[in-house]
Write a protein that holds these residues in place. Structure first.
Motif, mmCIF file in Angstrom:
data_model
loop_
_atom_site.group_PDB
_atom_site.id
_atom_site.type_symbol
_atom_site.label_atom_id
_atom_site.label_comp_id
_atom_site.label_asym_id
_atom_site.label_seq_id
_atom_site.Cartn_x
_atom_site.Cartn_y
_atom_site.Cartn_z
ATOM 1 N N THR A 274 -49.529 -25.686 -17.198
ATOM 2 C CA THR A 274 -48.606 -26.604 -17.861
ATOM 3 C C THR A 274 -48.979 -26.886 -19.307
ATOM 4 O OG1 THR A 274 -49.826 -28.592 -17.205
ATOM 5 C CG2 THR A 274 -48.182 -27.735 -15.644
ATOM 6 N N LYS B 63 -50.727 -29.367 -20.131
ATOM 7 C CA LYS B 63 -50.862 -30.815 -20.263
ATOM 8 C C LYS B 63 -52.316 -31.194 -20.527
ATOM 9 C CE LYS B 63 -46.847 -32.124 -17.488
ATOM 10 N NZ LYS B 63 -46.345 -32.963 -16.370
ATOM 11 N N VAL C 65 -49.519 -30.189 -24.325
ATOM 12 C CA VAL C 65 -48.611 -31.313 -24.075
ATOM 13 C C VAL C 65 -49.435 -32.587 -23.959
ATOM 14 C CG1 VAL C 65 -46.913 -32.322 -22.510
ATOM 15 C CG2 VAL C 65 -46.929 -29.847 -22.901
ATOM 16 N N ASN D 12 -45.403 -36.546 -22.291
ATOM 17 C CA ASN D 12 -44.390 -36.012 -21.379
ATOM 18 C C ASN D 12 -42.983 -36.370 -21.853
ATOM 19 O OD1 ASN D 12 -46.248 -34.838 -19.630
ATOM 20 N ND2 ASN D 12 -46.455 -36.699 -18.401
ATOM 21 N N ARG D 13 -42.785 -37.659 -22.146
ATOM 22 C CA ARG D 13 -41.453 -38.077 -22.609
ATOM 23 C C ARG D 13 -41.574 -39.397 -23.357
ATOM 24 N NH1 ARG D 13 -41.772 -39.899 -17.381
ATOM 25 N NH2 ARG D 13 -40.907 -41.976 -16.954
ATOM 26 N N ASN E 207 -38.373 -35.178 -24.425
ATOM 27 C CA ASN E 207 -38.802 -34.742 -23.099
ATOM 28 C C ASN E 207 -39.498 -33.396 -23.250
ATOM 29 O OD1 ASN E 207 -39.174 -34.690 -20.351
ATOM 30 N ND2 ASN E 207 -37.122 -33.903 -19.888
ATOM 31 N N ASN E 208 -40.811 -33.404 -23.139
ATOM 32 C CA ASN E 208 -41.593 -32.201 -23.407
ATOM 33 C C ASN E 208 -41.905 -31.463 -22.119
ATOM 34 O OD1 ASN E 208 -41.876 -32.618 -26.278
ATOM 35 N ND2 ASN E 208 -43.230 -34.305 -25.767
ATOM 36 N N ARG E 209 -41.161 -30.431 -21.869
ATOM 37 C CA ARG E 209 -41.417 -29.591 -20.706
ATOM 38 C C ARG E 209 -42.408 -28.491 -21.090
ATOM 39 N NH1 ARG E 209 -37.653 -30.710 -16.853
ATOM 40 N NH2 ARG E 209 -35.766 -31.816 -17.547
ATOM 41 N N PRO E 210 -43.223 -28.050 -20.150
ATOM 42 C CA PRO E 210 -44.172 -26.979 -20.468
ATOM 43 C C PRO E 210 -43.458 -25.751 -21.039
ATOM 44 C CG PRO E 210 -44.685 -27.943 -18.342
ATOM 45 C CD PRO E 210 -43.367 -28.545 -18.769
#
Length: 798
Positions: free
Chosen positions: A462, A464, A615, A618-619, A630-633
């Protein structure tokens, strides 16, 4: 004289009296008209530029922007005014009644201005020879807070009164109370009763007791003067005043007030989440939001920032950093006491330490100052005092406290008695271990490490970022060494050279000769003779062995073979964006990179050839719940799965049979590990970067002034223990799993480990090795006497 004449003589006085009466009323009328005219003129003058009170209907005060860990825990708040708006119905009745009794007991009777209250306050203040009551109503305070400056002038009071009258006509009493109790400043950065309740008592305003409510209600007159933190006695006096006002107003019985007076209150400063939780992480988030959304949005618009932070492993990162740096520091020896106060100064120095001097109450594992009062060389212990407490340091726990001697290796110097390191009057640091039955504390000698460290942990797949430490202590230095620092990567850069070589035709079984190598740069008239860490050359070496033993000369030869331009283009694909030198020394990590860059680049190997965007957030939502970000992988394919698989395999060997051996403890617990150490010239930087199937973590250790870490302080010794301690704790609740299986493009072939070719009966040792299809060896190892002189300087078989 006739009566007629007498009557005529007496009539003028009567006429004059009537005339006087007439002129008196005319004068009164004229004066009243003039006064009314003046009042009207004054009213017009003071009200002509006043703002409209209609804005109060849409009450949207500056709100706190809140940062959350991924589990929803609040880890930071950003604001100019710490205010949390709650409805009047969520406030207990006794809280509202306490404020009314203290500030405006006739609130529900007047229409914004209370002449009776002003007169009463005037008399009370005269009697007390001090200002004990204010004349402003709650409505006037609302007018002042929302629309006016705090200047002290008759003009401002006039404008305040006019606005108060208008507010009373426009809003219901309950609406005015709602505004007041959410807007008012109550000290220490708290605006409104909810923020103040959290500040002083650690509870919501919904749960305030009567005694606590009375403390808050006593603050509006002078929040700093009656601060429960700074002036508890004054705060107590105001509390008693509020309770007495509630009794005299018929709100409380004498018994209820007495119960509240006797309630023991615990008042502690509110925890500074920004500093205490994950300061380097949240400061990075703050800077990002500030740059993208602006100062006003960050500090006033109540953003809800949800991060990728895992708070439990963030705590483990801090623990590992502190332990690792303390261990490193003690290997360097004892730098001596903070000071020596002398025998005559002991009592004063002892008294300056501890709870009575405002320091934190003592507790197990805390570090505090202490004064040496007795050195017992026979009993092998040192007695110290700190505040009201006494403790002892056993000699057995302070053997490390040698005096640094540059001429003798650290492991040859050990103190033989406490007096070798300490003397009476020394002001030192000690860690509290345990309080014995006799009341004496068991202590350990401590000192604040000088070295710094950084740690960054990212989730495989991810991207993250789960934890980040940018230094030893954010209070001492806000410089984030995980992101802002650019330090030489040393040997931790080598895997990128080897990955580039694999995509250029090399294999894990390629043989490269490790021997003396001289590089001449004719254009700069420069000659370089690279060498290995221990000034030894090892002859023909298989590529796998070269990486896991971190051979310098072989890495340089490989890079010269594949080419500078190709290498630089390759490492850029892996996400390394910092400037890189254009010379062969970059093979040994001579260019500066951030820890984030290195961790992310290693992530390409862990992510099967995909580069993930890191990341942190996340949002982000605004105060109304609207999604702003909105941070998506996101992944980009930059390497083949085959190359990524081979690199993971090579880095696993660096752990199982190479410089990363300290990470084997994690492997023994069921988690496969791929990792690489890094050390630079003069041991100025120590690195350890590696990953499991779940997490990628990098650790850097060094001095900010780029001094040497000391003899033997390589990446394996200085950085790897921190990495291991952290990763063991971070994986405690993760199920063991394996790295992804070999992709279809990988084949396994048995080879001769001396030649990298197919084995024969005479081969001394053989092993299975991974190859990309088409690159596996097809020739057999020559029998003795068949090997020709080496012609290829770099390798055989290509």
């Amino acid at each position: 004289m006739s009566s007629h004449h007498r009557n005529r003589r007496t009539s003028p006085p009567r006429g004059r009296f009537i005339s006087i009466i007439k002129w008196f009323f005319i004068t009164i009328f004229v004066c009243s008209a003039a006064a009314a005219g003046l009042a009207g003129t004054a009213f017009f003058y003071f009200s002509k530029d006043l703002p409209s009170v209609s804005a109060l209907k849409a009450y949207r005060p500056p709100a706190i922007s809140t940062v959350y860990a991924e589990d929803g825990t609040i880890v930071a708040e950003f604001f100019r005014e710490r205010r949390i708006v709650i409805s009047l119905s969520d406030m207990p009745d006794h809280l509202i009644e306490a404020f009314l009794a203290a500030e405006d007991s006739r609130f529900f009777q007047h229409r914004g201005i209370d002449p009776q209250g002003i007169l009463r306050a005037f008399i009370k203040n005269i009697q007390a020879s001090n200002i004990v009551q204010g004349g402003s109503t709650i409505t006037q305070q609302v007018a002042k807070s929302f629309f006016l400056t705090p200047e002290r002038s008759y003009a401002r009071k006039m404008r305040e009164a006019i606005l108060a009258y208008r507010i009373e006509r426009y809003l219901e009493k309950e609406e005015i109370l709602h505004l007041y109790l959410n807007q008012i400043f109550l000290g220490h950065g708290a605006y409104g009763v909810e923020a103040a309740a959290q500040n002083y008592f650690g509870v919501s305003a919904r749960d305030l007791s009567l005694a606590q409510a009375a403390i808050l209600a006593g603050l509006p007159q002078a929040p700093s003067r009656y601060s429960p933190f700074r002036h508890p006695e004054r705060a107590r006096e105001r509390q008693l005043y509020v309770l007495s006002r509630m009794v005299s107003g018929g709100i409380l019985s004498q018994e209820e007030a007495e119960t509240a007076r006797e309630e023991k209150l615990s008042i502690y400063p509110r925890q500074n989440l920004y500093i205490e939780m994950a300061p380097y992480y949240t400061e990075y988030v703050r800077q990002y939001v500030l740059q993208r959304y602006g100062e006003k949005t960050l500090y006033e618009e109540g953003l809800q920032i949800h991060t990728a932070l895992n708070l439990s492993i963030q705590r483990e990162a801090e623990k590992a950093i502190l332990k690792g740096l303390a261990d490193l520091d003690k290997r360097q020896g004892y730098r001596g006491p903070l000071s020596n106060v002398g025998v005559a100064g002991i009592e004063a120095a002892v008294a300056s330490i501890g709870e009575d001097s405002g320091e934190t109450p003592v507790k197990t594992n805390m570090i505090t100052r202490a004064i040496v009062v007795h050195v017992d060389n026979q009993g092998q212990k040192t007695r110290v005092r700190f505040g009201k407490h006494t403790g002892e340091i056993p000699l057995s726990t302070m053997r490390w406290a040698r005096r640094p001697n540059p001429e003798v290796a650290y492991y040859d110097i050990r103190i033989q008695r406490p007096g070798d390191a300490l003397k009476v009057g020394d002001e030192i640091l000690v860690r509290l271990v345990e309080k014995q039955e006799n009341g004496i504390w068991d202590l350990r000698l401590e000192q604040i490490p000088k070295a710094q460290a950084a740690l960054l942990c990212m989730e495989v797949g991810t991207g993250k970022v789960r934890a980040m430490m940018g230094g030893r202590d954010f209070r001492d230095s806000q410089f984030n060494r995980a992101i802002q620092s650019r330090r030489q990567a040393g040997s931790s850069f080598k895997p990128f050279i080897y990955a580039a070589a694999l995509d250029k035709g090399y294999t894990p079984a390629s043989i490269i000769v490790d021997n003396a190598f001289v590089f001449r740069d004719e254009t700069r008239d420069f000659t370089w003779k690279p060498k290995n860490y221990q000034d030894t050359f090892y002859g023909p070496t298989m590529l796998r062995e070269a990486l896991n033993k971190s051979r310098n000369v072989i890495t340089i030869k490989i890079m010269e073979d594949i080419g500078m331009d190709y290498t630089l283009g390759y490492v850029r694909k892996l996400g390394l964006t910092s400037p890189i030198n254009r010379d062969l020394s970059i093979a040994l990590g001579s260019s500066g990179h951030s820890l984030l860059e290195l961790v992310n680049a290693y992530g390409v190997f862990a992510n099967q050839g995909k580069l993930a965007d890191p990341v942190f957030i996340n949002r982000i939502e605004d105060r109304d719940g609207n999604l702003l970000e909105n941070n998506r992988p996101f992944h980009e394919k930059v390497l083949s799965e085959e190359t990524a698989f081979l690199m993971t395999s090579l880095l696993e060997t660096a752990v199982s049979n190479g410089t990363g051996w300290r990470a084997r403890t994690l492997s023994r617990k069921g988690w496969p590990v791929a990792a690489k150490t890094g050390s630079t010239n003069e041991l100025q930087d120590a690195w350890f970067v590696g990953y499991t199937p779940q997490l990628i973590t990098g650790v850097w250790v060094g001095f900010d002034d780029e001094a040497s870490l000391g003899e033997g302080e390589t990446g394996s010794r200085a950085a790897a223990p921190i990495w291991v301690d952290f990763m063991e704790a971070a994986h405690e609740n993760l199920p063991p799993t394996s790295f992804p299986p070999a992709p279809p493009g990988i084949v396994t072939v048995k080879i001769d480990t001396e030649t990298g070719l197919l084995p024969i009966a005479e081969s001394k040792s053989s092993a299975f090795e991974f190859f990309q299809k088409g690159n596996e060896p097809v020739e057999f190892t020559p029998r003795s006497g068949q090997i020709e002189d080496e012609k290829d300087f770099f390798k055989q078989g290509l």
